[in-house]
Design a protein around this motif. Sequence first.
Motif, PDB file in Angstrom:
ATOM      1  N   VAL A  12       0.856  -1.186   0.000  1.00 20.62           N
ATOM      2  CA  VAL A  12       0.000   0.000   0.000  1.00 20.62           C
ATOM      3  C   VAL A  12       0.894   1.238   0.000  1.00 20.62           C
ATOM      4  CG1 VAL A  12      -0.177   0.065   2.522  1.00 20.62           C
ATOM      5  CG2 VAL A  12      -1.991   1.085   1.130  1.00 20.62           C
ATOM      6  N   GLN A  13       0.398   2.320  -0.576  1.00 20.41           N
ATOM      7  CA  GLN A  13       1.146   3.574  -0.555  1.00 20.41           C
ATOM      8  C   GLN A  13       1.011   4.268   0.795  1.00 20.41           C
ATOM      9  OE1 GLN A  13      -0.219   5.901  -3.924  1.00 20.41           O
ATOM     10  NE2 GLN A  13       1.396   5.059  -5.230  1.00 20.41           N
ATOM     11  N   ALA A  14       1.991   5.073   1.111  1.00 22.43           N
ATOM     12  CA  ALA A  14       1.929   5.846   2.345  1.00 22.43           C
ATOM     13  C   ALA A  14       0.641   6.663   2.383  1.00 22.43           C
ATOM     14  CB  ALA A  14       3.140   6.769   2.444  1.00 22.43           C
ATOM     15  N   GLY A  16      -2.208   5.265   2.986  1.00 18.91           N
ATOM     16  CA  GLY A  16      -3.299   4.335   2.712  1.00 18.91           C
ATOM     17  C   GLY A  16      -3.701   3.529   3.941  1.00 18.91           C
ATOM     18  N   PRO A  88       5.812   4.408   5.782  1.00 22.89           N
ATOM     19  CA  PRO A  88       6.827   3.413   5.399  1.00 22.89           C
ATOM     20  C   PRO A  88       7.406   2.662   6.601  1.00 22.89           C
ATOM     21  CG  PRO A  88       7.117   5.406   4.125  1.00 22.89           C
ATOM     22  CD  PRO A  88       6.051   5.711   5.155  1.00 22.89           C
ATOM     23  N   THR A  91       6.134  -0.807   7.693  1.00 18.14           N
ATOM     24  CA  THR A  91       6.468  -2.014   6.934  1.00 18.14           C
ATOM     25  C   THR A  91       7.042  -3.076   7.862  1.00 18.14           C
ATOM     26  OG1 THR A  91       6.854  -0.804   4.879  1.00 18.14           O
ATOM     27  CG2 THR A  91       7.950  -2.942   5.124  1.00 18.14           C
ATOM     28  N   VAL A 116       4.661  -0.716   3.033  1.00 15.15           N
ATOM     29  CA  VAL A 116       4.159   0.637   2.768  1.00 15.15           C
ATOM     30  C   VAL A 116       5.213   1.381   1.965  1.00 15.15           C
ATOM     31  CG1 VAL A 116       3.240   2.750   3.751  1.00 15.15           C
ATOM     32  CG2 VAL A 116       2.916   0.570   4.950  1.00 15.15           C
ATOM     33  N   SER A 117       4.838   1.759   0.767  1.00 13.18           N
ATOM     34  CA  SER A 117       5.777   2.463  -0.107  1.00 13.18           C
ATOM     35  C   SER A 117       5.638   3.975   0.079  1.00 13.18           C
ATOM     36  CB  SER A 117       5.524   2.083  -1.562  1.00 13.18           C
ATOM     37  OG  SER A 117       4.229   2.503  -1.957  1.00 13.18           O
ATOM     38  N   SER A 118       6.760   4.650  -0.098  1.00 13.63           N
ATOM     39  CA  SER A 118       6.756   6.115   0.076  1.00 13.63           C
ATOM     40  C   SER A 118       6.433   6.839  -1.219  1.00 13.63           C
ATOM     41  CB  SER A 118       8.114   6.565   0.607  1.00 13.63           C
ATOM     42  OG  SER A 118       9.131   6.161  -0.280  1.00 13.63           O
TER      43      SER A 118
END
Length: 118
Positions: A12-14, A16, A88, A91, A116-118
């Motif tokens: 998921v993106q940061a 989210g 992030p 994670t 969690v991606s930034s």
Amino acid sequence: QVQLVESGGGLVQAGGSLRLSCAASGRTFVRYAMGWFRQAPGKEREFVARISWNGANTDYADSVKGRFTISRDNAKNTLYLQMNSLKPEDTAVYYCALEVALGEYNYWGRGTQVTVSS
């Protein structure tokens, strides 16, 4: 014996959200407090949240307070972790655990990966 199976992890993106579930079987789920823990790469496992047997009391790590919500449905033998405003640094592999006695988590699931991606 008790079996715990986590699900709901993913990428998921940061900012989210994700909702983790933990299905319990093999023991009377309703009698026990439950907890969520996480372990990031290269770090020790850390406490995330705890809920009493009836859901009346909850406790959170400072790092997730106000963003994560632990809950349970005793009729479904299921524990949840709603995670909002993900960062992030959230994670990790997330584990659910059953608290046999105060502070003693004797039963663990295999974990579910949250990235969690930034």
